[in-house]
Design a protein around this motif. Structure first.
Motif, PDB file in Angstrom:
ATOM      1  N   SER A 186     -18.615 -17.879  47.456  1.00 45.99           N
ATOM      2  CA  SER A 186     -18.806 -19.195  46.845  1.00 45.99           C
ATOM      3  C   SER A 186     -19.595 -19.071  45.545  1.00 45.99           C
ATOM      4  O   SER A 186     -20.405 -18.163  45.385  1.00 45.99           O
ATOM      5  N   SER A 187     -19.371 -20.018  44.655  1.00 39.77           N
ATOM      6  CA  SER A 187     -20.114 -20.075  43.402  1.00 39.77           C
ATOM      7  C   SER A 187     -21.557 -20.447  43.693  1.00 39.77           C
ATOM      8  O   SER A 187     -21.825 -21.347  44.483  1.00 39.77           O
ATOM      9  N   GLN A 188     -22.491 -19.763  43.046  1.00 41.68           N
ATOM     10  CA  GLN A 188     -23.902 -20.104  43.247  1.00 41.68           C
ATOM     11  C   GLN A 188     -24.240 -21.440  42.599  1.00 41.68           C
ATOM     12  O   GLN A 188     -25.062 -22.180  43.111  1.00 41.68           O
ATOM     13  N   LYS A 189     -23.585 -21.750  41.492  1.00 42.89           N
ATOM     14  CA  LYS A 189     -23.914 -22.984  40.768  1.00 42.89           C
ATOM     15  C   LYS A 189     -23.304 -24.210  41.429  1.00 42.89           C
ATOM     16  O   LYS A 189     -23.998 -25.194  41.670  1.00 42.89           O
ATOM     17  N   THR A 190     -22.009 -24.177  41.714  1.00 40.36           N
ATOM     18  CA  THR A 190     -21.320 -25.369  42.218  1.00 40.36           C
ATOM     19  C   THR A 190     -21.221 -25.402  43.736  1.00 40.36           C
ATOM     20  O   THR A 190     -20.869 -26.422  44.305  1.00 40.36           O
ATOM     21  N   ARG A 191     -21.470 -24.274  44.393  1.00 36.41           N
ATOM     22  CA  ARG A 191     -21.349 -24.144  45.852  1.00 36.41           C
ATOM     23  C   ARG A 191     -19.900 -24.262  46.334  1.00 36.41           C
ATOM     24  O   ARG A 191     -19.648 -24.342  47.510  1.00 36.41           O
ATOM     25  N   MET A 192     -18.951 -24.277  45.399  1.00 37.49           N
ATOM     26  CA  MET A 192     -17.533 -24.350  45.779  1.00 37.49           C
ATOM     27  C   MET A 192     -17.050 -22.968  46.197  1.00 37.49           C
ATOM     28  O   MET A 192     -17.424 -21.958  45.597  1.00 37.49           O
ATOM     29  N   VAL A 193     -16.207 -22.930  47.222  1.00 36.70           N
ATOM     30  CA  VAL A 193     -15.669 -21.670  47.712  1.00 36.70           C
ATOM     31  C   VAL A 193     -14.646 -21.145  46.711  1.00 36.70           C
ATOM     32  O   VAL A 193     -13.704 -21.835  46.354  1.00 36.70           O
ATOM     33  N   ARG A 194     -14.852 -19.927  46.253  1.00 38.18           N
ATOM     34  CA  ARG A 194     -13.937 -19.292  45.298  1.00 38.18           C
ATOM     35  C   ARG A 194     -12.884 -18.457  45.996  1.00 38.18           C
ATOM     36  O   ARG A 194     -11.777 -18.306  45.509  1.00 38.18           O
ATOM     37  N   LEU A 195     -13.252 -17.873  47.139  1.00 41.45           N
ATOM     38  CA  LEU A 195     -12.349 -16.941  47.807  1.00 41.45           C
ATOM     39  C   LEU A 195     -12.701 -16.863  49.286  1.00 41.45           C
ATOM     40  O   LEU A 195     -13.871 -16.810  49.643  1.00 41.45           O
ATOM     41  N   ARG A 196     -11.666 -16.849  50.098  1.00 38.85           N
ATOM     42  CA  ARG A 196     -11.823 -16.597  51.534  1.00 38.85           C
ATOM     43  C   ARG A 196     -10.922 -15.434  51.892  1.00 38.85           C
ATOM     44  O   ARG A 196      -9.760 -15.412  51.514  1.00 38.85           O
ATOM     45  N   ILE A 197     -11.465 -14.487  52.630  1.00 38.04           N
ATOM     46  CA  ILE A 197     -10.666 -13.368  53.112  1.00 38.04           C
ATOM     47  C   ILE A 197     -10.792 -13.349  54.632  1.00 38.04           C
ATOM     48  O   ILE A 197     -11.854 -13.015  55.158  1.00 38.04           O
TER      49      ILE A 197
END
Length: 155
Positions: free
Chosen positions: A68-79
């Motif tokens: 997840s992005s540290q700034k927005t807390r949005m998940v960038r990638l799931r594996i």
């Protein structure tokens, strides 16, 4: 799982189908081939870098790895665990600690994700958490296989 969020930088992603399928030497492990590939790509400036290394944090859940992005807390990638082929860490020629994730998508494409850590401890912690996630998944699978279905009640 209430595992910690491990800070780092998401550096690059690239497809490595040919590296995995062809293999350059039978005497070298897949980890060695991938690290050698990354280091030569880095020296030739051929890594498929993100625009700027993104500050992220990594979490390991019972389902897999989440970045997840540290700034927005949005998940960038799931594996998902089931798609995680390889996880290894290494220190590059500049003294920076990296983690490499190789995932196999359902369409049999192999993608390499390169992340950089602030220290060796973070890399060790991530490896330990992923190892524990796999152990827990195996134990849960064994429990499910050993449980007999309930017998039908006669009423």
């Amino acid at each position: 799982m209430t595992d910690p969020k491990i800070p780092g930088f998401y550096v690059a992603v690239q497809e490595i189908n040919s590296l995995i399928q062809n293999g350059t030497s039978c005497s070298r492990s897949l980890e060695e081939k991938i690290v050698e590939h990354l280091e030569s790509s880095q020296l030739l400036s051929k890594n498929h870098k993100t625009a700027t290394p993104a500050e992220v944090f990594m979490e390991v859940t019972k389902h897999g790895l989440r970045i997840s992005s540290q700034k927005t807390r949005m998940v960038r990638l799931r594996i998902p665990l089931i798609e995680l082929v390889l996880l290894t860490t290494f220190v590059d020629g500049f003294g920076k600690t990296h983690a490499v994730f190789v995932e196999k998508s359902p369409t049999t494409r192999y993608r390499l994700h390169l992340l950089q850590f602030v220290d060796d401890h973070s890399a060790s912690l991530l490896c330990s958490l992923v190892k524990n996630a796999f152990i827990e998944a195996e134990e849960a699978s064994a429990l499910i296989e050993n449980i007999e279905p309930p017998s039908p009640s006669i009423a």
